[in-house]
Design a protein around this motif. Structure first.
Motif, PDB file in Angstrom:
ATOM      1  N   LYS A 125      81.216  55.221  33.016  1.00  0.00           N
ATOM      2  CA  LYS A 125      82.405  55.526  32.229  1.00  0.00           C
ATOM      3  C   LYS A 125      82.137  55.315  30.745  1.00  0.00           C
ATOM      4  O   LYS A 125      82.597  56.107  29.899  1.00  0.00           O
ATOM      5  CB  LYS A 125      83.556  54.630  32.685  1.00  0.00           C
ATOM      6  CG  LYS A 125      84.902  55.003  32.089  1.00  0.00           C
ATOM      7  CD  LYS A 125      85.341  56.394  32.530  1.00  0.00           C
ATOM      8  CE  LYS A 125      86.745  56.701  32.025  1.00  0.00           C
ATOM      9  NZ  LYS A 125      87.150  58.093  32.354  1.00  0.00           N
ATOM     10  N   ALA A 126      81.372  54.265  30.399  1.00  0.00           N
ATOM     11  CA  ALA A 126      81.049  54.012  28.996  1.00  0.00           C
ATOM     12  C   ALA A 126      80.199  55.139  28.415  1.00  0.00           C
ATOM     13  O   ALA A 126      80.334  55.500  27.243  1.00  0.00           O
ATOM     14  CB  ALA A 126      80.325  52.675  28.857  1.00  0.00           C
ATOM     15  N   MET A 128      80.326  58.275  29.583  1.00  0.00           N
ATOM     16  CA  MET A 128      81.274  59.382  29.542  1.00  0.00           C
ATOM     17  C   MET A 128      82.183  59.292  28.319  1.00  0.00           C
ATOM     18  O   MET A 128      82.493  60.310  27.674  1.00  0.00           O
ATOM     19  CB  MET A 128      82.110  59.365  30.825  1.00  0.00           C
ATOM     20  CG  MET A 128      83.097  60.507  30.985  1.00  0.00           C
ATOM     21  SD  MET A 128      83.983  60.353  32.577  1.00  0.00           S
ATOM     22  CE  MET A 128      85.033  61.815  32.508  1.00  0.00           C
ATOM     23  N   ASP A 129      82.575  58.060  27.962  1.00  0.00           N
ATOM     24  CA  ASP A 129      83.479  57.850  26.820  1.00  0.00           C
ATOM     25  C   ASP A 129      82.752  57.818  25.481  1.00  0.00           C
ATOM     26  O   ASP A 129      83.402  57.691  24.435  1.00  0.00           O
ATOM     27  CB  ASP A 129      84.249  56.537  27.006  1.00  0.00           C
ATOM     28  CG  ASP A 129      85.277  56.606  28.133  1.00  0.00           C
ATOM     29  OD1 ASP A 129      85.618  57.723  28.565  1.00  0.00           O
ATOM     30  OD2 ASP A 129      85.733  55.532  28.584  1.00  0.00           O
ATOM     31  N   GLY A 130      81.420  57.875  25.493  1.00  0.00           N
ATOM     32  CA  GLY A 130      80.656  57.903  24.256  1.00  0.00           C
ATOM     33  C   GLY A 130      80.311  56.542  23.686  1.00  0.00           C
ATOM     34  O   GLY A 130      79.746  56.454  22.585  1.00  0.00           O
ATOM     35  N   TYR A 131      80.596  55.466  24.424  1.00  0.00           N
ATOM     36  CA  TYR A 131      80.259  54.132  23.932  1.00  0.00           C
ATOM     37  C   TYR A 131      78.773  53.820  24.123  1.00  0.00           C
ATOM     38  O   TYR A 131      78.196  53.037  23.373  1.00  0.00           O
ATOM     39  CB  TYR A 131      81.087  53.076  24.663  1.00  0.00           C
ATOM     40  CG  TYR A 131      82.567  53.158  24.398  1.00  0.00           C
ATOM     41  CD1 TYR A 131      83.083  52.954  23.117  1.00  0.00           C
ATOM     42  CD2 TYR A 131      83.460  53.441  25.433  1.00  0.00           C
ATOM     43  CE1 TYR A 131      84.444  53.030  22.879  1.00  0.00           C
ATOM     44  CE2 TYR A 131      84.828  53.509  25.203  1.00  0.00           C
ATOM     45  CZ  TYR A 131      85.313  53.305  23.927  1.00  0.00           C
ATOM     46  OH  TYR A 131      86.649  53.379  23.694  1.00  0.00           O
ATOM     47  N   THR A 223      82.094  48.627  24.343  1.00  0.00           N
ATOM     48  CA  THR A 223      83.479  49.093  24.411  1.00  0.00           C
ATOM     49  C   THR A 223      84.453  48.240  23.621  1.00  0.00           C
ATOM     50  O   THR A 223      85.614  48.640  23.439  1.00  0.00           O
ATOM     51  CB  THR A 223      83.946  49.118  25.881  1.00  0.00           C
ATOM     52  OG1 THR A 223      83.924  47.784  26.411  1.00  0.00           O
ATOM     53  CG2 THR A 223      83.048  50.015  26.724  1.00  0.00           C
ATOM     54  N   TYR A 230      88.615  47.039  30.651  1.00  0.00           N
ATOM     55  CA  TYR A 230      88.002  48.363  30.749  1.00  0.00           C
ATOM     56  C   TYR A 230      88.040  48.872  32.192  1.00  0.00           C
ATOM     57  O   TYR A 230      88.241  50.068  32.423  1.00  0.00           O
ATOM     58  CB  TYR A 230      86.557  48.296  30.239  1.00  0.00           C
ATOM     59  CG  TYR A 230      85.951  49.651  29.924  1.00  0.00           C
ATOM     60  CD1 TYR A 230      86.648  50.589  29.169  1.00  0.00           C
ATOM     61  CD2 TYR A 230      84.668  49.974  30.355  1.00  0.00           C
ATOM     62  CE1 TYR A 230      86.092  51.822  28.872  1.00  0.00           C
ATOM     63  CE2 TYR A 230      84.096  51.200  30.058  1.00  0.00           C
ATOM     64  CZ  TYR A 230      84.811  52.118  29.325  1.00  0.00           C
ATOM     65  OH  TYR A 230      84.255  53.344  29.035  1.00  0.00           O
ATOM     66  N   GLU A 233      91.624  50.094  32.789  1.00  0.00           N
ATOM     67  CA  GLU A 233      91.882  51.367  32.123  1.00  0.00           C
ATOM     68  C   GLU A 233      91.123  52.529  32.770  1.00  0.00           C
ATOM     69  O   GLU A 233      91.647  53.643  32.879  1.00  0.00           O
ATOM     70  CB  GLU A 233      91.458  51.279  30.653  1.00  0.00           C
ATOM     71  CG  GLU A 233      92.263  50.311  29.809  1.00  0.00           C
ATOM     72  CD  GLU A 233      91.671  50.153  28.420  1.00  0.00           C
ATOM     73  OE1 GLU A 233      90.578  50.718  28.155  1.00  0.00           O
ATOM     74  OE2 GLU A 233      92.282  49.454  27.589  1.00  0.00           O
ATOM     75  N   SER A 234      89.899  52.265  33.180  1.00  0.00           N
ATOM     76  CA  SER A 234      89.003  53.342  33.593  1.00  0.00           C
ATOM     77  C   SER A 234      89.103  53.695  35.072  1.00  0.00           C
ATOM     78  O   SER A 234      88.862  54.842  35.455  1.00  0.00           O
ATOM     79  CB  SER A 234      87.550  52.952  33.274  1.00  0.00           C
ATOM     80  OG  SER A 234      87.388  52.704  31.889  1.00  0.00           O
TER      81      SER A 234
END
Length: 376
Positions: A125-126, A128-131, A223, A230, A233-234
């Motif tokens: 997810k990180a 995917m989110d660009g972190y 993040t 996280y 949220e994710s």
């Protein structure tokens, strides 16, 4: 009087040599009548809450829900191993479930190392989110202490796939081991920063819980959130989890989650991660994780190793392609995509080792298939 003096001396020595965390281990384990970590121990630790959302997604019950009785062999193993929850999910519907006395659909128990798979999901997810840029990003970008020498070569993917070369000994019985310290020490971040890398990263699999703890630190830094927030949220909210969960932390103030273990949740909510990865990152029609990521992490990374991908154990039992979330006392979310099947087992004990799993693991799969055959 002499015994009291001896005990006080032992306590003083533990503090002098920085082993005072053992005192917490004694209080949590031995003084509660146990000899090792146990599925209900989360109540003795500080925890962060993983909050569910306002719109839970109820499980669908299969048209044949609980119409087939468990096999005699399954009953025997579940009783012997202290199984508290057993589920069979077919075509994303609950086909069978049973709970031990005192446990039910909302009962929280310790995930132990099933959390490693969930931490890898957070990594996906990180990304995917660009972190995080990719599995190939160096961990030194997030933890400056690991920016030189062999440490500078270690990537987030090496941590997830257990191939970093970390100087960690995976030992579950010695109170002086790094594994015990990580479980009871009140400052995990400093413990982890005191380690180093002694093997060439990215070469071969070696199961070390410290890898996932470092990965959790990377995700936390990337993040700017606690792992629990996280995760809520994710995954917890968008996947419609029905219950809040708890994630053990090292201390109450500015606590760090034990990212290698210790999420207290229930069988139904743990099972949703099996559905998510079986369905290539989709849950309830939403693309929660990239399809290519979920496929990659549930396959072997190294050609000569068939046991592990990235955060998931692998098996070819019954000639099936199986990936598994696994905890030390026989916590399992077993996913078999080719048959649209998930088997969940939570309990107090696991059986004797048999290859890279324990004997009861194979029995759970075999007997689940027999139950399905009995329905046809």
């Amino acid at each position: 009087m002499g015994l009291v003096v001896l005990l006080l001396l032992c306590v003083v020595l533990l503090y002098i040599f920085d082993y005072d965390y053992i005192l917490k281990g004694v209080r949590v384990v031995y003084m509660t009548g146990h000899t090792t970590a146990y599925i209900d121990d989360y109540t003795y630790f500080d925890n962060h809450t993983i909050k569910k959302g306002d719109n839970p997604i109820p499980w669908k019950l299969h048209t044949e829900y609980n119409t087939v009785s468990p096999t005699e062999r399954l009953n025997e193993v579940n009783e012997a191993m202290g199984t508290v929850a057993f589920m069979i999910i077919k075509n994303d519907s609950i086909w069978y479930e049973k709970y031990a006395e005192g446990y039910g659909t909302e009962s929280k128990t310790n995930s132990f190392s099933m959390a490693k798979s969930i931490t890898t999901a957070l990594l996906g997810k990180a990304i995917m989110d660009g972190y995080v840029k990719s599995l190939n990003q160096p961990i030194g970008d997030f933890i400056p202490e690991f920016s030189e020498g062999l440490a500078a070569k270690v990537t987030v993917g090496d941590l997830s796939s257990m191939s970093s070369g970390l100087n960690w000994t995976e030992h579950y019985t010695s109170p002086f081991s790094i594994t015990a310290r990580a479980y009871y020490d009140p400052d995990l971040r400093e413990v982890m920063k005191g380690l180093n890398f002694v093997g060439e990263p990215g070469r071969e699999f070696e199961y070390l819980s410290g890898n996932t703890q470092l990965l959790g630190m990377v995700i936390e830094k990337a993040t700017s959130r606690t792992l629990s927030k996280y995760l809520s949220e994710s995954f917890w909210k968008p996947m419609g989890m029905e219950q809040d969960a708890l994630w053990q932390v090292d201390s109450e103030e500015n606590g760090m989650e034990k990212s290698y273990c210790c999420i207290a949740s229930n069988a139904r909510d743990f099972a949703r991660f099996g559905v998510l990865f079986k369905n290539n990152g989709k849950f309830a029609g939403k693309q929660i994780l990239p399809e290519e990521f979920t496929k990659l992490v549930t396959q072997k990374r190294f050609e000569d190793d068939h046991m592990y991908g990235y955060g998931f154990w692998l098996s070819n039992h019954l000639d099936k392609e199986i990936f598994v979330m696994r905890g030390i006392l026989g916590q399992y979310v077993i996913s078999i995509p080719q048959d649209d099947l998930i088997i969940v087992r939570l309990g107090h004990h696991r059986g004797a080792p048999q290859g890279s799993f324990s004997k009861d693991f194979f029995i759970y799969i075999e007997e689940a298939y027999k139950m399905l055959e009995n329905a046809s």
